[in-house]
Design a protein around this motif. Structure first.
Motif, PDB file in Angstrom:
ATOM      1  N   GLU A  59      -2.747  24.257  -8.533  1.00  0.00           N
ATOM      2  CA  GLU A  59      -3.948  23.786  -7.571  1.00  0.00           C
ATOM      3  C   GLU A  59      -4.955  23.312  -8.623  1.00  0.00           C
ATOM      4  O   GLU A  59      -5.838  22.793  -8.316  1.00  0.00           O
ATOM      5  CB  GLU A  59      -3.653  25.045  -6.162  1.00  0.00           C
ATOM      6  CG  GLU A  59      -3.354  24.937  -5.621  1.00  0.00           C
ATOM      7  CD  GLU A  59      -3.589  26.003  -4.831  1.00  0.00           C
ATOM      8  OE1 GLU A  59      -3.520  27.027  -5.518  1.00  0.00           O
ATOM      9  OE2 GLU A  59      -1.917  26.205  -3.817  1.00  0.00           O
ATOM     10  N   ARG A  60      -5.234  24.586  -9.348  1.00  0.00           N
ATOM     11  CA  ARG A  60      -6.238  24.303 -10.910  1.00  0.00           C
ATOM     12  C   ARG A  60      -6.166  22.561 -10.879  1.00  0.00           C
ATOM     13  O   ARG A  60      -7.119  22.307 -11.281  1.00  0.00           O
ATOM     14  CB  ARG A  60      -5.649  25.533 -11.372  1.00  0.00           C
ATOM     15  CG  ARG A  60      -6.616  26.645 -11.111  1.00  0.00           C
ATOM     16  CD  ARG A  60      -7.199  27.798 -12.518  1.00  0.00           C
ATOM     17  NE  ARG A  60      -6.096  28.119 -12.458  1.00  0.00           N
ATOM     18  CZ  ARG A  60      -5.253  29.369 -12.297  1.00  0.00           C
ATOM     19  NH1 ARG A  60      -4.887  29.896 -11.290  1.00  0.00           N
ATOM     20  NH2 ARG A  60      -4.085  29.402 -12.940  1.00  0.00           N
ATOM     21  N   ALA A  61      -4.931  22.109 -11.236  1.00  0.00           N
ATOM     22  CA  ALA A  61      -4.891  21.714 -12.100  1.00  0.00           C
ATOM     23  C   ALA A  61      -5.068  20.115 -11.598  1.00  0.00           C
ATOM     24  O   ALA A  61      -5.925  19.136 -12.130  1.00  0.00           O
ATOM     25  CB  ALA A  61      -2.941  21.385 -12.798  1.00  0.00           C
ATOM     26  N   VAL A  62      -4.582  19.814 -10.467  1.00  0.00           N
ATOM     27  CA  VAL A  62      -5.374  19.443  -9.458  1.00  0.00           C
ATOM     28  C   VAL A  62      -6.702  18.691  -9.431  1.00  0.00           C
ATOM     29  O   VAL A  62      -6.900  18.408  -9.165  1.00  0.00           O
ATOM     30  CB  VAL A  62      -4.781  19.421  -8.224  1.00  0.00           C
ATOM     31  CG1 VAL A  62      -5.112  18.311  -7.110  1.00  0.00           C
ATOM     32  CG2 VAL A  62      -2.418  19.320  -8.012  1.00  0.00           C
ATOM     33  N   ASN A  98      -0.635  18.778 -18.716  1.00  0.00           N
ATOM     34  CA  ASN A  98      -0.995  17.444 -19.295  1.00  0.00           C
ATOM     35  C   ASN A  98      -0.105  16.337 -18.526  1.00  0.00           C
ATOM     36  O   ASN A  98       0.028  15.578 -18.252  1.00  0.00           O
ATOM     37  CB  ASN A  98       0.253  17.522 -20.297  1.00  0.00           C
ATOM     38  CG  ASN A  98      -0.523  18.787 -21.451  1.00  0.00           C
ATOM     39  OD1 ASN A  98      -1.674  18.474 -22.354  1.00  0.00           O
ATOM     40  ND2 ASN A  98       0.402  18.902 -22.204  1.00  0.00           N
ATOM     41  N   LEU A  99       1.005  16.814 -17.559  1.00  0.00           N
ATOM     42  CA  LEU A  99       1.437  16.422 -16.325  1.00  0.00           C
ATOM     43  C   LEU A  99       1.058  14.993 -15.390  1.00  0.00           C
ATOM     44  O   LEU A  99       0.950  13.980 -15.473  1.00  0.00           O
ATOM     45  CB  LEU A  99       3.115  17.050 -15.758  1.00  0.00           C
ATOM     46  CG  LEU A  99       3.610  17.383 -16.319  1.00  0.00           C
ATOM     47  CD1 LEU A  99       4.946  18.192 -15.509  1.00  0.00           C
ATOM     48  CD2 LEU A  99       4.386  15.920 -16.984  1.00  0.00           C
ATOM     49  N   LEU A 100      -0.237  16.226 -15.099  1.00  0.00           N
ATOM     50  CA  LEU A 100      -1.312  15.705 -14.051  1.00  0.00           C
ATOM     51  C   LEU A 100      -1.997  14.138 -15.178  1.00  0.00           C
ATOM     52  O   LEU A 100      -2.348  13.248 -14.691  1.00  0.00           O
ATOM     53  CB  LEU A 100      -2.750  16.467 -13.437  1.00  0.00           C
ATOM     54  CG  LEU A 100      -1.686  16.924 -12.664  1.00  0.00           C
ATOM     55  CD1 LEU A 100      -1.825  16.213 -10.771  1.00  0.00           C
ATOM     56  CD2 LEU A 100      -0.344  17.446 -12.243  1.00  0.00           C
ATOM     57  N   ASP A 101      -2.293  14.916 -16.151  1.00  0.00           N
ATOM     58  CA  ASP A 101      -3.312  13.770 -16.659  1.00  0.00           C
ATOM     59  C   ASP A 101      -2.909  12.078 -17.815  1.00  0.00           C
ATOM     60  O   ASP A 101      -3.351  12.181 -17.240  1.00  0.00           O
ATOM     61  CB  ASP A 101      -3.478  14.786 -18.310  1.00  0.00           C
ATOM     62  CG  ASP A 101      -4.956  15.771 -18.249  1.00  0.00           C
ATOM     63  OD1 ASP A 101      -5.572  15.252 -17.131  1.00  0.00           O
ATOM     64  OD2 ASP A 101      -5.099  16.151 -19.716  1.00  0.00           O
ATOM     65  N   ASN A 102      -1.614  12.686 -17.796  1.00  0.00           N
ATOM     66  CA  ASN A 102      -0.623  11.561 -17.665  1.00  0.00           C
ATOM     67  C   ASN A 102      -0.076  11.162 -16.287  1.00  0.00           C
ATOM     68  O   ASN A 102      -0.774   9.261 -16.603  1.00  0.00           O
ATOM     69  CB  ASN A 102       1.196  11.851 -17.724  1.00  0.00           C
ATOM     70  CG  ASN A 102       1.740  11.507 -19.052  1.00  0.00           C
ATOM     71  OD1 ASN A 102       0.811  10.342 -20.042  1.00  0.00           O
ATOM     72  ND2 ASN A 102       2.802  10.624 -18.340  1.00  0.00           N
TER      73      ASN A 102
END
Length: 204
Positions: A67-70, A104-108
Motif C-alpha cells: 500500500e505504501r509503495a502504491v 522497485n517493482l512499482l517504479d518499473n
C-alpha cells in the motif's frame, strides 16, 4: 522533480498549499533514505565475491508495504490508474529491503506504462503481482531481466541503473520467496511481475 517543483514555486511567487509542500518534503526525505541504502546495495551487488550484508529480520506486513509503495508510485505516475487489492500477509524478512524491492517493482511498472495506463497490484495468499500495460518484455530478454546491471536494448534511453530488478530478486530470495517477470497472462499488452513469499495471514 519534487525539488524542481519547490524551486519553481518560489521563483514564480506562487506558493504551494502547506499540505502539498509538507507531502513533497516528506517524499524527498524518504527518497534520500532510499538512495542512501541503494548506494550500499549498488556497492554490494557490484562485488559478486563479497560476503552478503547482515540483514535485520523481523515480521513484516507485506500488505502495508504494498500500500505504501502504491502511494509512492502514484506520485511518480500522476496520470496513471492504480487498481489495488491487498489481503493481509506477514513474512519474516528484512523490512527495509523488502519495501525497497516492492517499490522497485512499482517504479518499473510506472516507467514502462503509457500515459493514462493502468497498473494492477494484487496481494493474495502471499502472492504479490504487479501488472502494467506497457510494451512488455521480448521473449529473448526474459532470461536476463534479473541480472546485475543488465538493461534491455529498447530501454537504454530511459533512466535507470540496471540494478532495480536484481535487488528485487536478491531480497525476495533472502526472504525465502520466488520472483518472476513475464508477459501478461490475459493476452493483453504489458508485463506481469509475480512475487511469492512464505508466511501467513497473521503475524503469529
Amino acid at each position: 522533480t519534487n525539488v524542481d517543483l519547490l524551486i519553481r514555486s518560489d521563483d514564480t511567487g506562487r506558493p504551494l498549499p502547506p499540505a502539498t509542500r509538507t507531502k513533497l518534503l516528506g517524499n524527498m526525505k524518504a527518497q534520500m533514505q532510499e538512495l542512501t541504502v541503494l548506494i550500499g546495495d549498488l556497492l554490494q551487488l557490484s562485488r559478486p565475491d563479497s560476503p552478503k550484508p547482515v540483514r535485520t529480520l523481523s515480521v513484516v506486513a507485506v500488505h502495508e508495504i504494498a500500500e505504501r509503495a502504491v502511494e509512492r508510485a502514484k506520485l511518480r505516475g500522476p496520470g496513471l490508474v492504480f487498481e489495488t487489492s491487498t489481503e493481509p500477509w506477514f513474512v519474516h524478512a528484512d523490512a527495509a529491503g523488502l519495501e525497497r524491492a516492492v517499490i522497485n517493482l512499482l517504479d518499473n511498472a510506472v516507467k514502462y506504462s503509457p500515459p493514462g495506463g493502468t497498473i494492477a497490484v494484487r496481494l493474495d495468499q502471499g502472492v504479490l503481482t504487479v501488472r502494467d500495460h506497457g510494451p512488455g518484455i521480448p521473449q529473448d530478454e526474459l532470461p536476463y531481466v534479473f541480472d546485475r546491471f543488465w538493461r534491455s536494448p529498447s530501454s537504454r534511453q530511459l533512466p535507470g541503473s540496471g540494478l532495480g530488478l536484481s535487488i528485487v530478486a536478491q531480497t525476495v530470495r533472502e526472504a525465502g520467496g520466488e520472483v518472476s517477470l513475464g508477459p501478461a497472462q490475459d493476452g493483453g499488452p504489458g508485463a506481469l511481475a509475480t512475487v511469492r513469499l512464505p508466511g501467513g495471514p497473521s503475524p503469529d
